[in-house]
Design an enzyme around this catalytic site. Sequence first.
Site, mmCIF file in Angstrom:
data_model
loop_
_atom_site.group_PDB
_atom_site.id
_atom_site.type_symbol
_atom_site.label_atom_id
_atom_site.label_comp_id
_atom_site.label_asym_id
_atom_site.label_seq_id
_atom_site.Cartn_x
_atom_site.Cartn_y
_atom_site.Cartn_z
ATOM 1 N N LYS A 44 0.810 -1.212 -0.021
ATOM 2 C CA LYS A 44 -0.150 -0.044 -0.129
ATOM 3 C C LYS A 44 1.004 1.362 0.079
ATOM 4 O O LYS A 44 1.794 1.199 0.707
ATOM 5 C CB LYS A 44 -0.851 -0.104 1.462
ATOM 6 C CG LYS A 44 -1.970 0.886 1.399
ATOM 7 C CD LYS A 44 -2.721 0.900 2.685
ATOM 8 C CE LYS A 44 -3.546 1.892 2.841
ATOM 9 N NZ LYS A 44 -4.526 1.753 4.105
ATOM 10 N N SER B 288 -9.342 2.636 3.880
ATOM 11 C CA SER B 288 -8.321 3.237 2.974
ATOM 12 C C SER B 288 -7.517 2.230 2.032
ATOM 13 O O SER B 288 -7.090 2.641 1.035
ATOM 14 C CB SER B 288 -7.582 4.069 3.714
ATOM 15 O OG SER B 288 -6.592 3.336 4.521
ATOM 16 N N SER C 277 -9.557 0.534 8.062
ATOM 17 C CA SER C 277 -8.995 0.558 6.737
ATOM 18 C C SER C 277 -8.447 -0.976 6.163
ATOM 19 O O SER C 277 -8.242 -0.946 4.910
ATOM 20 C CB SER C 277 -7.883 1.438 6.810
ATOM 21 O OG SER C 277 -8.555 2.751 6.702
#
Length: 475
Positions: free
Chosen positions: A87, A162, A186
């Site tokens: 990520k 997220s 997230s």
Amino acid sequence: MTTSEEQSETRTRVHVFRDDALGDHDAVGLARAIRRREVGAAEVARDAAARVRAVEPRLHAVQTHLDVPAHGSDSGGLLAGVPTFVKDNTDYRGLPTGHGSVAFAPHVARRHAPFTRQFLSTGVTVLGKTRLPEFGFSPTTEYEDAVPVRNPWHADHSAGGSSGGSAALVAAGAVPIAHANDGGGSIRIPAACCGLVGLKPTRGRMVANAQGRQLPIDLVVDGVVSRSVRDSAAFLAAAEKHWRNPKLPPVGLVEGPSGRRLRIGFLPDSPNGVRSDADTRAAVTETAERLERLGHTVEPVELSIDPHFTDDFLTYWGLLSFLIGVTGRTLGTDFDRRRMDGLSRGLRETYVRAWRTTPAVLRRLKRTREAYAAGFRGLDLILSPVLAHTTPPIGHLSPAVPYATLIERLLNYVAFTPVDNVVGTPSISVPSASTTPDGLPIGVMFSARPGAERTLLELAFALEADRPFRRLQDV
């Protein structure tokens, strides 16, 4: 269903499962095939990269591609050769870390973040970095001036956030597992939106993030999103071999359900007063009934969370945005906080108006641990929704929505996950047997005491064995 309706559904679903080296393997199955030399790691990386290129024009999940895939530990690892992504809020040596923001030009990382080293120790092959909303603040991966990440189950809907880029790639079959992290939901939110397994470990279970250690309450913990329970279990066991926190009980490799019968609290509505919508309530209720059929005891539970909790969490979230605005130059060059998106700016302004309350906010948030522990008396786990309503369409939670409207929508959506971040307890999102009328997954969440990841995984294994999770390629 008419032919035109079937064609419309086909256009909204996006996946790249096909007859290549990856097949429809999960990460554990693919690593086993590589060890047995049924397929080669280089062949797997090549075919995964081709899948990513095929799906990316519709999902927009990738921030950075690596031209030459980066292999994990030379000594192997439980997931050796499995293709994956990191990520883009986590440093990967040689790549910029953009945090989903256009407010600065990011520096190229000179070294791997501690978690990146732990992740690579499992043996995975990194193909690049995935997109996230600005600084990970939003539960959807959308932007003011860029294309959103789309949900493979229905491309008109959010992939969650997220860790939305990671979840979209895994659900679509581009890679079997991907890095995610969780500071307010997230990992669990995009897992719920995309029909995946998302385990948020106990605070301190993974190697610590340097920034998090400097905060009064460290909310963020790293992990993965995956398509099977055994992949999340294998990742945790492999990561534990790299580093294990001596203050927590070891998890080891969980390989299936246990015979233990559990007492599980049932929490269909949020303790802060947000009621779940009808589809979500039906999904979590069906799960509770299934647990009882499996021999567990399910009973209603009440959590006496401080009535200030939602406002306090919002203030603390605003503090994080404020700190980024102050220290943003450390992220890259030409940082301009005026270019932060509407959500980030609104959170920052919320904090500026309330900064004098910071000591009281921190005291109350830290006391949440006591109230949460009291709710677990006599219970092993708590079952709840992941989110208070089903996955919204693209645009509903966009940072371009006026802040007052947006924050009201966010608080009526993300009503369950933040408590575990504040307290530091582990929780897991798994797909329920129910879907929305248009076929989107609905996740349910189990939360546990600190260090009880094994119990969460064993129960998730039992649910998966009882009714295998719905797979996008089979729809």
